[in-house]
Design a protein around this motif. Sequence first.
Motif, PDB file in Angstrom:
ATOM      1  N   UNK B   1       0.821  -1.210   0.000  1.00  0.00           N
ATOM      2  CA  UNK B   1       0.000   0.000   0.000  1.00  0.00           C
ATOM      3  C   UNK B   1       0.854   1.259   0.000  1.00  0.00           C
ATOM      4  N   UNK B   3       1.407   4.904   1.602  1.00  0.00           N
ATOM      5  CA  UNK B   3       1.060   5.742   2.748  1.00  0.00           C
ATOM      6  C   UNK B   3       1.609   7.148   2.580  1.00  0.00           C
ATOM      7  N   UNK B  26       8.490   0.476   9.994  1.00  0.00           N
ATOM      8  CA  UNK B  26       7.758  -0.797   9.927  1.00  0.00           C
ATOM      9  C   UNK B  26       7.095  -0.963   8.566  1.00  0.00           C
ATOM     10  N   UNK B  27       6.472   0.090   8.084  1.00  0.00           N
ATOM     11  CA  UNK B  27       5.758   0.013   6.797  1.00  0.00           C
ATOM     12  C   UNK B  27       6.734  -0.311   5.669  1.00  0.00           C
ATOM     13  N   UNK B  29       9.678  -1.831   5.933  1.00  0.00           N
ATOM     14  CA  UNK B  29      10.136  -3.214   6.095  1.00  0.00           C
ATOM     15  C   UNK B  29       9.119  -4.203   5.546  1.00  0.00           C
ATOM     16  N   UNK B  30       7.868  -3.841   5.649  1.00  0.00           N
ATOM     17  CA  UNK B  30       6.808  -4.734   5.168  1.00  0.00           C
ATOM     18  C   UNK B  30       6.589  -4.618   3.658  1.00  0.00           C
ATOM     19  N   UNK B  32       5.703  -1.796   2.027  1.00  0.00           N
ATOM     20  CA  UNK B  32       4.788  -0.731   1.613  1.00  0.00           C
ATOM     21  C   UNK B  32       5.588   0.466   1.114  1.00  0.00           C
ATOM     22  N   UNK B 111      -2.795   5.578  -0.847  1.00  0.00           N
ATOM     23  CA  UNK B 111      -4.001   4.821  -0.493  1.00  0.00           C
ATOM     24  C   UNK B 111      -4.510   5.251   0.871  1.00  0.00           C
TER      25      UNK B 111
ATOM     26  N   UNK C  83       4.438  -2.169  15.855  1.00  0.00           N
ATOM     27  CA  UNK C  83       4.280  -1.171  14.795  1.00  0.00           C
ATOM     28  C   UNK C  83       3.813  -1.802  13.480  1.00  0.00           C
ATOM     29  N   UNK C  84       4.251  -3.051  13.240  1.00  0.00           N
ATOM     30  CA  UNK C  84       3.791  -3.701  12.010  1.00  0.00           C
ATOM     31  C   UNK C  84       2.295  -3.994  12.078  1.00  0.00           C
ATOM     32  N   UNK C  87       0.619  -0.848  11.242  1.00  0.00           N
ATOM     33  CA  UNK C  87       0.580  -0.650   9.789  1.00  0.00           C
ATOM     34  C   UNK C  87      -0.565  -1.481   9.183  1.00  0.00           C
ATOM     35  N   UNK C  91      -3.863  -0.350   6.984  1.00  0.00           N
ATOM     36  CA  UNK C  91      -4.224  -0.930   5.683  1.00  0.00           C
ATOM     37  C   UNK C  91      -5.695  -1.342   5.674  1.00  0.00           C
TER      38      UNK C  91
ATOM     39  N   UNK D 119     -11.524   9.867   1.325  1.00  0.00           N
ATOM     40  CA  UNK D 119     -10.287   9.135   1.091  1.00  0.00           C
ATOM     41  C   UNK D 119      -9.265   9.489   2.174  1.00  0.00           C
TER      42      UNK D 119
END
Lengths: 113, 116, 99, 124
Positions: B1, B3, B26-27, B29-30, B32, B111, C83-84, C87, C91, D119
Amino acid sequence: MAEFDYNGKKIETDDEGYLQNLGDWDKGLAEVLAKQENVTLTEKHWKLIEWIRDYFQKYQVAPAIKSLTKEVMNLENLPDKKEANKFIYELFPEGPAKQLAKIAGLPKPTGCV
Amino acid sequence: MKFGILIKDGPYMHQAMDTAYNFIVAAMEMGHEITGVFFYNDGVYNRSNALEPPIDERNIMKLLTDIELKGVRLIVCVAAGKRRGIVNKTVCEVNEISGLGQLLDLCIASDRMITF
Amino acid sequence: MLHIVKRSPYESSALNDSLKYIKEKDILLLIEDGVYSAKKGGKFENLLKGVLQNNEVFCLIADVKARGIEGSEIIENVKLIDYKGFVDKVCEQNPLMWA
Amino acid sequence: MSEQEKTKVMFVCRSAPYGNIFEQEAIEAMIMFGAYEQDISVSFIDDGVYSLKKGQDTSLLGKKNFSLTYMILKDDFEINHIYVEKESLEERGLNESDLITEVEVLDRNALREKMDEMKAFLPF
């Protein structure tokens, strides 16, 4: 920063010529500021200067270009935005945000757009 | 996603910048994408180049530079920055000083928009 | 919607204000000083238990730990996330920060 | 640009004016956003409703009175909607006639429905 004398008073402007103290403004000073911009004030200029000062006083912000265009269409009986814009740029060749605001003693537009 | 991030608090009065930083890391690393971080209100203070915390304290300037090096856009609002003395001379290098239109662009391009 | 509350309920109306807007399936996420809302035996225990009837409630573990609150001191059914996890929640739902 | 392509962004104003800078810098953002032809709305809830109260006079503070700017937000700066939450007004002993400009007064449920269409939120 720049400085000049006007009626025995020191007037401060920024490097681009905008007044630092809005309270300094009067009609005579507007003539001086206009001269610095190579603009010769006519009745048509004055109508817009008065309108924009009134607007700023009333709403605390400078108008959007759109509102200025609308006002010019009204004042000068012009048929559309294009004609109004042409009219504005004939009076203030370097643009209303720069020259009209400066001569009318409004703060410098924040330049965010 | 994707951000978009809005930061409204400075580096010390509130925890916002810390939470935002951990969220961003964190985002990323994932996997995003961070479309950009926009600094507004007192948030612009996070990008002052004059911050000099004791060396045993978290250094927000360093942390933000790290994420910038990973390709995240850090955008300081020109109007909010000027008001607070965060201008070309006093802002961290490679920073973008830009207008509020960029904040709206982040809303459009992301998003999710999240404010800290 | 994901309602994020970061202020202590003892100093701010943010928790109460957010709950006025919470709807079925919305998530409540407590971060920073907001985590004090989830401490057992506190003034807001019953309020949160009411929320838990219809909504999921999460607490950011970093903020809970930093404030010396043990997992066992957190109101039952409030879930701890890192924190993950934060996230992931963003989402799932559109976030609104209640400061 | 068609209505569907526009991005819906809502300013959520919950701070009273003058006690902090949020209202002032929120207005500055609103004014800029209007120029970009998106679908921008502003909602006033909780203490945010105080920002719209009539009769504000900041002369003794030496600060600008930004409540005046709300009068032209819709017409001149293309903000699509200004919503005020009915319950927040009532809790504070205010009603529509106390407000400086014409707004859409909505109850919480109706405002929440508007929020569901957004949004992005920008809380101030």
